[in-house]
Design an enzyme around this catalytic site. Sequence first.
Site, mmCIF file in Angstrom:
data_model
loop_
_atom_site.group_PDB
_atom_site.id
_atom_site.type_symbol
_atom_site.label_atom_id
_atom_site.label_comp_id
_atom_site.label_asym_id
_atom_site.label_seq_id
_atom_site.Cartn_x
_atom_site.Cartn_y
_atom_site.Cartn_z
ATOM 1 N N HIS A 1 0.801 -1.227 0.000
ATOM 2 C CA HIS A 1 0.000 0.000 0.000
ATOM 3 C C HIS A 1 0.828 1.268 0.000
ATOM 4 O O HIS A 1 0.313 2.337 0.312
ATOM 5 C CB HIS A 1 -0.939 -0.008 1.218
ATOM 6 C CG HIS A 1 -1.922 -1.142 1.185
ATOM 7 N ND1 HIS A 1 -2.456 -1.683 2.335
ATOM 8 C CD2 HIS A 1 -2.455 -1.842 0.160
ATOM 9 C CE1 HIS A 1 -3.293 -2.664 2.008
ATOM 10 N NE2 HIS A 1 -3.308 -2.781 0.693
ATOM 11 N N CYS B 1 2.672 14.509 -12.927
ATOM 12 C CA CYS B 1 3.704 13.767 -13.691
ATOM 13 C C CYS B 1 4.079 12.449 -13.034
ATOM 14 O O CYS B 1 4.849 11.675 -13.594
ATOM 15 C CB CYS B 1 4.954 14.647 -13.838
ATOM 16 S SG CYS B 1 5.868 14.838 -12.287
ATOM 17 N N SER C 1 -6.608 -7.468 10.347
ATOM 18 C CA SER C 1 -8.009 -7.873 10.521
ATOM 19 C C SER C 1 -8.517 -8.589 9.267
ATOM 20 O O SER C 1 -9.661 -9.042 9.226
ATOM 21 C CB SER C 1 -8.862 -6.620 10.770
ATOM 22 O OG SER C 1 -8.759 -5.757 9.634
#
Length: 258
Positions: free
Chosen positions: A129, A140, A205
């Site tokens: 992530h 850009c 979780s």
Amino acid sequence: MSDPALDAARARLERARRIVVLTGAGISAESGVPTFRGEGGLWRSHRPEELATPQAFARDPLLVWRWYQWRRDLVAGCAPNPGHDTLARLALSGRADLVTQNVDGLHELAARRAAGNADPSPALPLTLHGSLFGNRCTRCGRRTDGRGTPVDATSIDTLPRCAEPCGGRLRPDVVWFGEVLDPDVLSRAFSLAVAAEVCLVVGTSTMVQPAASIPLATLRAGGSLVEVNPEPTPLSPYAAASLHGPAGELLPHLFGKA
Ligand code: BV8
Ligand code: ZN
């Protein structure tokens, strides 16, 4: 600490030729980084849709940057805990690959600490992530390290911009909800999961997809799961061993460093 479940999990991990480790926010809880969905979790005061989405950033970049700068300031004062250190040593030994959902950079700090003057790269996790401290230009795509320069979130006009001539608005270099993960990173994570005999799932979780499907890939390929989490999760019924306790305490016992 002698406990039959712990002993069984330790034996299973000792026998495993290849281990993949998937970590979530829970492994950083003992370092002082709030989890997402636990007590006092990051999302408690905000809803994910409100802050960690491209729509939220387009609607209110000032609010979103204020939240990320608050998290950056908080995490900058946190250090890896024995859970991170144990996994770094395990990865440096060549027996395990680390995959993390976390963006806090604590696995990377633990890898450098464990490696000393040696090459830390075997202990650097695959980050699904992104990075809390990374900046990325919305125009850009240029990536820069935001660690050195705190974001001035005084007003919309003081928010960070890309270097000239681009001048595009910068955003945190993380994957938001509704955004696709880097396909190369994701396919590498699933390949590691398929090749592993055991997937060690620590502090997640298992709510967020596609990360939560990585342990299932190990299962489907004939491997097994070991889970470390104070709470049961939707993955617990599929685990060969579900160790209910904090990662910072259990991991050193699991890999014999306690
Ligand atoms: C995508 C970066 C394709 C940002 C994060 C259904 C409806 C709507 C959407 C979806 C849906 N199904 C799937 C989706 C898509 C969505 C999703 O999964 N939503 C969930 C909430 C249902 N996924 C996405 O959007 C992903 N992209 O799928 O692209 C697509 C495109 C368009 C539309 C659909 C699909 C992108 C997801 C990435 C989001 N970005 N982070 C930022 O950090 O600011 S996710 C965020 O949650 C963090 O990265 C975090 O790591 C992650 C998962 O949370 P956990 O790590 O598990 O943390 P949590 O607090 O939940 O749990 C902590 C655990 O630790 C607990 O179990 C606790 O018991 C335990 N614990 C506590 N203390 C300890 C401990 N464990 C051990 N020791 C302790 N001491
Ligand atoms: Zn730019």
